[in-house]
Design a protein around this motif. Sequence first.
Motif, PDB file in Angstrom:
ATOM      1  N   SER A  55     -43.475  68.791  31.329  1.00 37.25           N
ATOM      2  CA  SER A  55     -42.170  69.211  31.167  1.00 37.25           C
ATOM      3  C   SER A  55     -42.127  70.440  29.980  1.00 37.25           C
ATOM      4  O   SER A  55     -41.136  70.855  29.639  1.00 37.25           O
ATOM      5  CB  SER A  55     -41.497  67.881  30.490  1.00 37.25           C
ATOM      6  N   HIS A  56     -43.144  70.849  29.489  1.00 40.46           N
ATOM      7  CA  HIS A  56     -43.364  71.962  28.491  1.00 40.46           C
ATOM      8  C   HIS A  56     -42.807  73.226  29.223  1.00 40.46           C
ATOM      9  O   HIS A  56     -43.375  73.426  30.408  1.00 40.46           O
ATOM     10  CB  HIS A  56     -44.466  72.219  27.840  1.00 40.46           C
ATOM     11  N   GLY A  57     -41.923  74.040  28.484  1.00 38.75           N
ATOM     12  CA  GLY A  57     -41.605  75.312  29.092  1.00 38.75           C
ATOM     13  C   GLY A  57     -40.529  75.256  30.173  1.00 38.75           C
ATOM     14  O   GLY A  57     -39.827  74.395  30.362  1.00 38.75           O
ATOM     15  N   SER A  58     -39.923  76.598  30.436  1.00 42.52           N
ATOM     16  CA  SER A  58     -38.880  76.468  31.244  1.00 42.52           C
ATOM     17  C   SER A  58     -39.082  77.941  32.115  1.00 42.52           C
ATOM     18  O   SER A  58     -38.744  79.064  31.508  1.00 42.52           O
ATOM     19  CB  SER A  58     -37.431  76.818  30.509  1.00 42.52           C
ATOM     20  N   PRO A  59     -39.449  78.006  33.275  1.00 39.03           N
ATOM     21  CA  PRO A  59     -39.801  76.665  33.901  1.00 39.03           C
ATOM     22  C   PRO A  59     -40.924  75.980  33.202  1.00 39.03           C
ATOM     23  O   PRO A  59     -41.685  76.273  32.563  1.00 39.03           O
ATOM     24  CB  PRO A  59     -40.325  77.175  35.506  1.00 39.03           C
ATOM     25  N   SER A  60     -40.848  74.703  33.879  1.00 42.38           N
ATOM     26  CA  SER A  60     -42.115  73.907  32.979  1.00 42.38           C
ATOM     27  C   SER A  60     -43.647  73.909  33.748  1.00 42.38           C
ATOM     28  O   SER A  60     -43.516  74.480  34.791  1.00 42.38           O
ATOM     29  CB  SER A  60     -41.570  72.411  33.398  1.00 42.38           C
ATOM     30  N   LEU A  61     -44.449  73.417  33.090  1.00 45.14           N
ATOM     31  CA  LEU A  61     -45.828  73.476  33.694  1.00 45.14           C
ATOM     32  C   LEU A  61     -45.617  72.808  34.959  1.00 45.14           C
ATOM     33  O   LEU A  61     -46.436  73.265  35.901  1.00 45.14           O
ATOM     34  CB  LEU A  61     -46.552  72.868  32.781  1.00 45.14           C
ATOM     35  N   PHE A  62     -45.067  71.755  35.198  1.00 48.69           N
ATOM     36  CA  PHE A  62     -45.009  71.058  36.664  1.00 48.69           C
ATOM     37  C   PHE A  62     -44.394  71.791  37.581  1.00 48.69           C
ATOM     38  O   PHE A  62     -44.569  71.940  38.618  1.00 48.69           O
ATOM     39  CB  PHE A  62     -44.162  69.762  36.226  1.00 48.69           C
ATOM     40  N   ASP A  63     -43.206  72.451  37.111  1.00 52.61           N
ATOM     41  CA  ASP A  63     -42.642  73.601  38.205  1.00 52.61           C
ATOM     42  C   ASP A  63     -43.466  74.600  38.547  1.00 52.61           C
ATOM     43  O   ASP A  63     -43.667  74.940  39.732  1.00 52.61           O
ATOM     44  CB  ASP A  63     -41.393  74.162  37.527  1.00 52.61           C
ATOM     45  N   PHE A  64     -44.176  75.144  37.783  1.00 50.52           N
ATOM     46  CA  PHE A  64     -45.207  76.128  38.173  1.00 50.52           C
ATOM     47  C   PHE A  64     -46.255  75.542  38.990  1.00 50.52           C
ATOM     48  O   PHE A  64     -46.705  76.185  40.007  1.00 50.52           O
ATOM     49  CB  PHE A  64     -45.790  76.777  36.835  1.00 50.52           C
ATOM     50  N   ALA A  65     -46.897  74.069  38.848  1.00 46.48           N
ATOM     51  CA  ALA A  65     -47.575  73.589  39.660  1.00 46.48           C
ATOM     52  C   ALA A  65     -47.223  73.446  41.165  1.00 46.48           C
ATOM     53  O   ALA A  65     -47.853  73.527  42.066  1.00 46.48           O
ATOM     54  CB  ALA A  65     -48.066  72.202  39.236  1.00 46.48           C
ATOM     55  N   ALA A 137     -49.539  78.111  26.807  1.00 44.44           N
ATOM     56  CA  ALA A 137     -48.242  77.933  27.212  1.00 44.44           C
ATOM     57  C   ALA A 137     -48.138  77.903  28.728  1.00 44.44           C
ATOM     58  O   ALA A 137     -49.224  78.287  29.381  1.00 44.44           O
ATOM     59  CB  ALA A 137     -47.479  79.027  26.800  1.00 44.44           C
ATOM     60  N   PRO A 138     -47.159  77.290  29.277  1.00 46.14           N
ATOM     61  CA  PRO A 138     -47.086  77.260  30.894  1.00 46.14           C
ATOM     62  C   PRO A 138     -47.295  78.638  31.620  1.00 46.14           C
ATOM     63  O   PRO A 138     -47.702  78.776  32.521  1.00 46.14           O
ATOM     64  CB  PRO A 138     -45.739  76.513  31.004  1.00 46.14           C
ATOM     65  N   LEU A 139     -46.480  79.578  30.754  1.00 48.05           N
ATOM     66  CA  LEU A 139     -46.580  81.101  31.337  1.00 48.05           C
ATOM     67  C   LEU A 139     -48.000  81.540  31.660  1.00 48.05           C
ATOM     68  O   LEU A 139     -48.125  82.232  32.674  1.00 48.05           O
ATOM     69  CB  LEU A 139     -45.830  81.927  30.556  1.00 48.05           C
ATOM     70  N   GLY A 140     -48.943  81.069  30.732  1.00 44.46           N
ATOM     71  CA  GLY A 140     -50.231  81.428  31.023  1.00 44.46           C
ATOM     72  C   GLY A 140     -51.075  80.782  32.178  1.00 44.46           C
ATOM     73  O   GLY A 140     -51.600  81.375  32.755  1.00 44.46           O
ATOM     74  N   VAL A 141     -50.682  79.642  32.321  1.00 44.28           N
ATOM     75  CA  VAL A 141     -51.260  78.747  33.395  1.00 44.28           C
ATOM     76  C   VAL A 141     -50.537  79.186  34.687  1.00 44.28           C
ATOM     77  O   VAL A 141     -51.327  79.592  35.700  1.00 44.28           O
ATOM     78  CB  VAL A 141     -50.782  77.344  33.242  1.00 44.28           C
ATOM     79  N   TRP A 142     -49.357  79.810  34.829  1.00 45.54           N
ATOM     80  CA  TRP A 142     -48.840  80.487  35.920  1.00 45.54           C
ATOM     81  C   TRP A 142     -49.726  81.758  36.304  1.00 45.54           C
ATOM     82  O   TRP A 142     -50.042  81.982  37.192  1.00 45.54           O
ATOM     83  CB  TRP A 142     -47.152  80.954  35.687  1.00 45.54           C
TER      84      TRP A 142
END
Length: 152
Positions: A55-65, A137-142
Motif C-alpha cells: 500500500s506504499h505510495g500513490s499509486p501504490s506498489l500494488f497498483d503498479f504491479a 520507493a514504488p516509483l523506482g519499482v515502476w
Amino acid sequence: MFLGAALLVLTTCSVALGSDGLKPQIPSVASFKPSRGSFELSPVVQIVVDSKYASHGSPSLFDFAETFSDDLKDIIGYVSLAPVLLSPFVPGITFGIPTIYLTLDTSLNYKLFNGKTTDEGYDIEVSQDSLIVKSSAPLGVWWGTRTLLQQA
C-alpha cells in the motif's frame, strides 16, 4: 523523468535479459554485471508484491504491479498470469512457477547525476526461478518494470 531508470544496477543477469548484454533501451543502463543464470518468461508467470509495502505510495506498489501485469499480457501474448499475489517477501521462495517479485528496500539510496537523491532508481536481481525488482520507493519499482517490458 527517465533519469532514475538510468541508475539501474543489475546484481545478476539472465538469458531473459540477455546474457550477452541488454537489448538497447531508453534510457541506457548505467551498470550491468552479468552472471550465469537465466530467467525465462515461460507461458505461466506469477507476479508477487511484498505485502509489507503493497500500500506504499500513490499509486501504490500494488497498483503498479497490476499495471505491470496488464502490460506484460499485452506485450507477450502467450504469458498467462494469475492475479497479482500479495505475500511477505522471502528471497529464494518461489510459487512453483517463475516468479517476479516487486518489493521495496528503504535503505537503498539512489542519486541522480547531479548528486540529488531520487526515488526513481531500482535494482533487478535475476535467478533461475525468480526475478526481483526493488527500489527505495514504488516509483523506482515502476521504472524497473518498464525496463523488464523493454527487454521482453
